[in-house]
Enzyme design. Structure first.
Site, PDB file in Angstrom:
ATOM      1  N   VAL A 239      10.297   2.826  13.777  1.00 12.44           N
ATOM      2  CA  VAL A 239      11.164   3.554  14.712  1.00 12.44           C
ATOM      3  C   VAL A 239      12.616   3.484  14.233  1.00 12.44           C
ATOM      4  O   VAL A 239      13.177   2.397  14.080  1.00 12.44           O
ATOM      5  CB  VAL A 239      11.082   2.994  16.151  1.00 12.44           C
ATOM      6  CG1 VAL A 239      11.910   3.851  17.101  1.00 12.44           C
ATOM      7  CG2 VAL A 239       9.641   2.940  16.625  1.00 12.44           C
TER       8      VAL A 239
ATOM      9  N   LEU B 118       0.857  -1.196   0.000  1.00 10.86           N
ATOM     10  CA  LEU B 118       0.000   0.000   0.000  1.00 10.86           C
ATOM     11  C   LEU B 118       0.887   1.238   0.000  1.00 10.86           C
ATOM     12  O   LEU B 118       1.591   1.489   0.980  1.00 10.86           O
ATOM     13  CB  LEU B 118      -0.889   0.028   1.244  1.00 10.86           C
ATOM     14  CG  LEU B 118      -1.705  -1.227   1.552  1.00 10.86           C
ATOM     15  CD1 LEU B 118      -2.523  -1.028   2.824  1.00 10.86           C
ATOM     16  CD2 LEU B 118      -2.620  -1.560   0.375  1.00 10.86           C
TER      17      LEU B 118
ATOM     18  N   ARG C 186      -1.858   7.651  -8.000  1.00 13.46           N
ATOM     19  CA  ARG C 186      -1.812   8.048  -9.414  1.00 13.46           C
ATOM     20  C   ARG C 186      -0.927   7.078 -10.187  1.00 13.46           C
ATOM     21  O   ARG C 186       0.296   7.237 -10.223  1.00 13.46           O
ATOM     22  CB  ARG C 186      -1.252   9.476  -9.531  1.00 13.46           C
ATOM     23  CG  ARG C 186      -2.123  10.509  -8.836  1.00 13.46           C
ATOM     24  CD  ARG C 186      -1.465  11.880  -8.794  1.00 13.46           C
ATOM     25  NE  ARG C 186      -2.017  12.684  -7.723  1.00 13.46           N
ATOM     26  CZ  ARG C 186      -1.601  12.644  -6.458  1.00 13.46           C
ATOM     27  NH1 ARG C 186      -0.599  11.867  -6.107  1.00 13.46           N
ATOM     28  NH2 ARG C 186      -2.179  13.397  -5.541  1.00 13.46           N
TER      29      ARG C 186
ATOM     30  N   LYS D 247       7.268   7.699  18.087  1.00 13.34           N
ATOM     31  CA  LYS D 247       8.313   6.675  18.239  1.00 13.34           C
ATOM     32  C   LYS D 247       8.608   6.414  19.718  1.00 13.34           C
ATOM     33  O   LYS D 247       8.828   5.263  20.126  1.00 13.34           O
ATOM     34  CB  LYS D 247       9.575   7.117  17.494  1.00 13.34           C
ATOM     35  CG  LYS D 247       9.374   7.111  15.971  1.00 13.34           C
ATOM     36  CD  LYS D 247      10.471   7.891  15.271  1.00 13.34           C
ATOM     37  CE  LYS D 247      10.320   7.808  13.761  1.00 13.34           C
ATOM     38  NZ  LYS D 247      11.174   8.773  13.045  1.00 13.34           N
TER      39      LYS D 247
ATOM     40  N   GLY E   3      13.889  13.221   1.161  1.00 11.54           N
ATOM     41  CA  GLY E   3      12.934  12.143   1.497  1.00 11.54           C
ATOM     42  C   GLY E   3      12.921  11.758   2.964  1.00 11.54           C
ATOM     43  O   GLY E   3      12.392  10.723   3.334  1.00 11.54           O
TER      44      GLY E   3
ATOM     45  N   GLU F  69       8.375  13.941   6.942  1.00  8.95           N
ATOM     46  CA  GLU F  69       7.026  13.402   6.764  1.00  8.95           C
ATOM     47  C   GLU F  69       6.313  14.225   5.690  1.00  8.95           C
ATOM     48  O   GLU F  69       6.750  15.334   5.351  1.00  8.95           O
ATOM     49  CB  GLU F  69       6.246  13.492   8.080  1.00  8.95           C
ATOM     50  CG  GLU F  69       6.806  12.619   9.180  1.00  8.95           C
ATOM     51  CD  GLU F  69       6.842  11.139   8.804  1.00  8.95           C
ATOM     52  OE1 GLU F  69       5.794  10.554   8.549  1.00  8.95           O
ATOM     53  OE2 GLU F  69       7.950  10.565   8.750  1.00  8.95           O
TER      54      GLU F  69
HETATM   55  N1  LIG Z   1      10.504   8.586   4.496  1.00 10.41           N
HETATM   56  C1  LIG Z   1      11.137   8.056   5.514  1.00 10.41           C
HETATM   57  O1  LIG Z   1      12.337   8.262   5.703  1.00 10.41           O
HETATM   58  C2  LIG Z   1      10.426   7.177   6.476  1.00 10.41           C
HETATM   59  C3  LIG Z   1       9.058   7.008   6.431  1.00 10.41           C
HETATM   60  N2  LIG Z   1       8.442   6.203   7.328  1.00 10.41           N
HETATM   61  C4  LIG Z   1       7.003   6.011   7.269  1.00 10.41           C
HETATM   62  O2  LIG Z   1       6.689   5.331   6.071  1.00 10.41           O
HETATM   63  C5  LIG Z   1       5.412   5.734   5.621  1.00 10.41           C
HETATM   64  C6  LIG Z   1       5.534   6.241   4.192  1.00 10.41           C
HETATM   65  O3  LIG Z   1       6.430   7.331   4.165  1.00 10.41           O
HETATM   66  P1  LIG Z   1       6.952   7.940   2.791  1.00 10.41           P
HETATM   67  O4  LIG Z   1       7.166   6.868   1.791  1.00 10.41           O
HETATM   68  O5  LIG Z   1       8.067   8.828   3.156  1.00 10.41           O
HETATM   69  O6  LIG Z   1       5.687   8.820   2.374  1.00 10.41           O
HETATM   70  P2  LIG Z   1       5.290   9.325   0.921  1.00 10.41           P
HETATM   71  O7  LIG Z   1       4.359  10.459   1.123  1.00 10.41           O
HETATM   72  O8  LIG Z   1       6.516   9.528   0.071  1.00 10.41           O
HETATM   73  O9  LIG Z   1       4.504   8.072   0.322  1.00 10.41           O
HETATM   74  C7  LIG Z   1       3.184   7.720   0.646  1.00 10.41           C
HETATM   75  C8  LIG Z   1       2.509   7.352  -0.658  1.00 10.41           C
HETATM   76  O10 LIG Z   1       1.219   6.806  -0.361  1.00 10.41           O
HETATM   77  C9  LIG Z   1       0.326   7.272  -1.361  1.00 10.41           C
HETATM   78  N3  LIG Z   1      -1.036   7.166  -0.858  1.00 10.41           N
HETATM   79  C10 LIG Z   1      -1.697   7.971  -0.011  1.00 10.41           C
HETATM   80  N4  LIG Z   1      -2.952   7.527   0.203  1.00 10.41           N
HETATM   81  C11 LIG Z   1      -3.077   6.397  -0.518  1.00 10.41           C
HETATM   82  C12 LIG Z   1      -4.137   5.461  -0.714  1.00 10.41           C
HETATM   83  N5  LIG Z   1      -5.311   5.604  -0.093  1.00 10.41           N
HETATM   84  N6  LIG Z   1      -3.917   4.423  -1.541  1.00 10.41           N
HETATM   85  C13 LIG Z   1      -2.732   4.247  -2.157  1.00 10.41           C
HETATM   86  N7  LIG Z   1      -1.690   5.099  -2.013  1.00 10.41           N
HETATM   87  C14 LIG Z   1      -1.862   6.155  -1.202  1.00 10.41           C
HETATM   88  C15 LIG Z   1       0.772   8.698  -1.643  1.00 10.41           C
HETATM   89  O11 LIG Z   1       0.303   9.131  -2.916  1.00 10.41           O
HETATM   90  C16 LIG Z   1       2.292   8.566  -1.590  1.00 10.41           C
HETATM   91  O12 LIG Z   1       2.840   8.251  -2.866  1.00 10.41           O
HETATM   92  C17 LIG Z   1       4.907   6.772   6.630  1.00 10.41           C
HETATM   93  O13 LIG Z   1       4.152   6.125   7.610  1.00 10.41           O
HETATM   94  C18 LIG Z   1       6.202   7.287   7.236  1.00 10.41           C
HETATM   95  O14 LIG Z   1       6.016   7.817   8.521  1.00 10.41           O
HETATM   96  C19 LIG Z   1       9.119   5.505   8.297  1.00 10.41           C
HETATM   97  C20 LIG Z   1      10.470   5.624   8.397  1.00 10.41           C
HETATM   98  C21 LIG Z   1      11.232   6.497   7.512  1.00 10.41           C
HETATM   99  N1  LIG Z   2      10.310  11.835   9.078  1.00 12.97           N
HETATM  100  C1  LIG Z   2      10.999  10.806   9.771  1.00 12.97           C
HETATM  101  C2  LIG Z   2      11.153   9.612   8.869  1.00 12.97           C
HETATM  102  C3  LIG Z   2      11.508   8.405   9.590  1.00 12.97           C
HETATM  103  O1  LIG Z   2      10.854   7.943  10.503  1.00 12.97           O
HETATM  104  C4  LIG Z   2      12.369  11.301  10.206  1.00 12.97           C
HETATM  105  O2  LIG Z   2      12.754  12.391   9.792  1.00 12.97           O
HETATM  106  O3  LIG Z   2      13.017  10.603  10.982  1.00 12.97           O
HETATM  107 NA    NA Z   3      14.044   0.396  12.952  1.00 12.33          NA
END
Ligand SMILES: NC(=O)C1=CN([C@@H]2O[C@H](COP(=O)(O)OP(=O)(O)OC[C@H]3O[C@@H](n4cnc5c(N)ncnc54)[C@H](O)[C@@H]3O)[C@@H](O)[C@H]2O)C=CC1
Ligand SMILES: N[C@@H](CC=O)C(=O)O
Ligand code: NA
EC number: 1.1.1.3
Length: 434
Positions: free
Chosen positions: A133, A12, A49, A206, A188, A191
């Site tokens: 985390v 997802l 998209r 966290k 990237g 959030e």
């Molecule tokens: N970016 C990072 O460094 C880290 C992110 N996370 C967690 O991972 C998760 C994802 O983060 P990112 O990839 O950075 O976010 P992102 O915003 O880049 O990706 C999320 C994607 O989900 C899509 N989306 C939203 N609603 C949707 C739906 N109903 N159906 C299908 N697709 C949908 C969006 O269009 C977007 O492409 C979040 O919970 C974030 O807190 C955790 C650790 C590190």
């Molecule tokens: N936005 C978070 C992404 C990882 O959890 C961060 O900056 O650490």
């Molecule tokens: Na971890």
């Protein structure tokens, strides 16, 4: 011997993390299959998209995440959308029909963890969240499994890459707060709404997860005292440097011994002046580090990339392999452990030390007036220094440990003193400072 049936995976979200999860799944299929003892098959990827994902075969893409999680041929759902809605309902649907779930979503776990765990328990399936985390750093599995025989007393960590990146830039004296935050977003780390990072919501979620897992107690996001970095100024950073410290946003989870002999837990997130000699002080950029103290193991430090697409995808893939192995073996991984059910302490009663800088009049009686503001609240002063003379005089006070509420009321009194022109910096201090 017949090969085990494939484990089919629905992903997802294909943003920063999801796109890397899909890439690794497709590129490393043979190795993953060998490690699991069954092939991992990508059954579908839900995106918003589809035209934005030319690298993913079109027949795998869907805009209907609800249909993907309900498909009976999907064995494990990987959630990397973020946010609490509609993710909660999507994951409950998956868990209730017995699918395993791997999620990177700390916000959801910190707010709705118990309900998700309960659904996983009822269906006898797995809920894994290593990526939630400190990104790539193996931390949840060590806490839930490797340290399951020990008693954890304290968890102290830099758990938000974005704010650490911004604070590191401010400390190096190069980039401005605004520029560094834009860079963290471009790379990237941030959030989708970076206020979740700078206002401490992400680190607080966290901290709630770490305290829950570490102390076998349900600690939710609302139980965590939260202060972000948006009010940290160049003056705070300079004041920290003057006493041999750096400013870090820390998540602090600890067991507290109450005066009646009982035990409670505290979970909080706030900026801290940390001596440069502390192991966490050298953790810069988007790196994270978590310091765990356990009764038998002693002090352990976990360090590595806390954010970013590929590092986070590494943790997601590790969980996916674990869940797939469990399914192939016919078992499941650890469940929620909340048996200790300790009360959660409010910030006011938690002991802290403060560093306070004040612009004051350089005249007789000022020091006594300032000192009495501390004395009236029962706060003992560790050091006091005067810098400058005349209208430019400044006092820098470092306190001994006192309940946070007493320190906060002292600061409120200082704001009212006629001899104090301005309170220029107030921050908690950790460890021995000069
Ligand atoms: N970016 C990072 O460094 C880290 C992110 N996370 C967690 O991972 C998760 C994802 O983060 P990112 O990839 O950075 O976010 P992102 O915003 O880049 O990706 C999320 C994607 O989900 C899509 N989306 C939203 N609603 C949707 C739906 N109903 N159906 C299908 N697709 C949908 C969006 O269009 C977007 O492409 C979040 O919970 C974030 O807190 C955790 C650790 C590190
Ligand atoms: N936005 C978070 C992404 C990882 O959890 C961060 O900056 O650490
Ligand atoms: Na971890």
């Amino acid at each position: 011997m017949t090969a085990a049936a494939p484990v089919r995976v629905g992903v997802l979200g294909a943003g920063v993390v999801g796109s890397q999860v899909v890439r690794l799944l497709r590129e490393q299929g043979a190795d993953l299959a060998a490690r699991i003892g069954a092939p991992l098959e990508l059954a579908g990827v839900a995106v918003r998209r589809p035209h934005r994902h030319p690298d993913i075969p079109a027949d795998l893409l869907t805009t209907d995440a609800a249909a993907l999680v309900a498909r009976p041929d999907v064995d494990v759902v990987v959630e990397v959308i973020g946010g609490t809605r509609p993710t909660k309902d999507l994951l409950l649907t998956a868990l209730r029909r017995g699918a395993g779930v791997v999620t990177a979503n700390k916000a959801l776990l910190a707010e709705e963890g118990p309900e998700l765990y309960e659904a996983a328990d009822l269906a006898g399936t797995d809920l894994y969240f290593e990526a939630a985390v400190a990104g790539a750093i193996p931390l949840i599995r060590p806490l839930r499994e490797s340290l399951a025989g020990d008693r954890i007393t304290r968890i102290l960590g830099i758990v938000n890459g974005t704010t650490n990146f911004v604070l590191s830039a401010m400390t190096a004296g190069g980039d401005s707060y605004e520029y560094a935050l834009k860079e963290a977003t471009r790379l990237g780390y941030a959030e989708a709404d970076p206020t979740a990072d700078v206002d401490g919501f992400d680190a607080a979620a966290k901290a709630a997860i770490l305290a829950s897992v570490g102390f076998h107690t349900r600690v939710g996001a609302a139980d965590v005292h939260r202060e972000g970095i948006s009010r940290v100024t160049a003056a705070d950073v300079a004041a920290a440097a003057d006493i041999g410290c750096v400013v870090k946003l820390l998540a602090i989870c600890e067991r507290i011994r109450r005066p009646d002999g009982g035990e409670s837990v505290s979970a909080r997130v706030h900026p801290v002046m940390l001596p440069r000699t502390h192991p966490l002080a050298v953790v810069d950029g988007a790196y994270n580090a978590v310091y765990v103290e356990a009764e038998s193991a002693g002090r352990l430090m976990f360090y590595g990339p806390g954010a970013g697409g590929a590092p986070t995808a590494s943790a997601v893939l590790g969980d996916l392999v674990a869940v797939a192995r469990n399914r192939v073996a016919g078992g499941r991984g650890p469940r929620e452990s909340a048996y200790a059910d300790l009360p959660v302490e409010s910030i006011g009663s938690v002991p802290a030390r403060y560093h306070i800088s004040l612009d004051v009049d350089d005249r007789a009686g000022v020091l006594a007036a300032v000192a009495s503001a501390f004395a009236e609240a029962g706060v003992s002063i560790s050091t006091v220094r005067q810098q400058g003379r005349g209208r430019d005089a400044a006092l820098v006070v470092v306190t001994h440990s006192a309940p946070d509420a007493d320190l906060a009321s002292t600061v409120a009194t200082l704001h009212q003193l006629p001899a104090v022109h301005r309170v220029t910096s107030v921050m908690r201090v950790m460890g021995e400072v000069a």
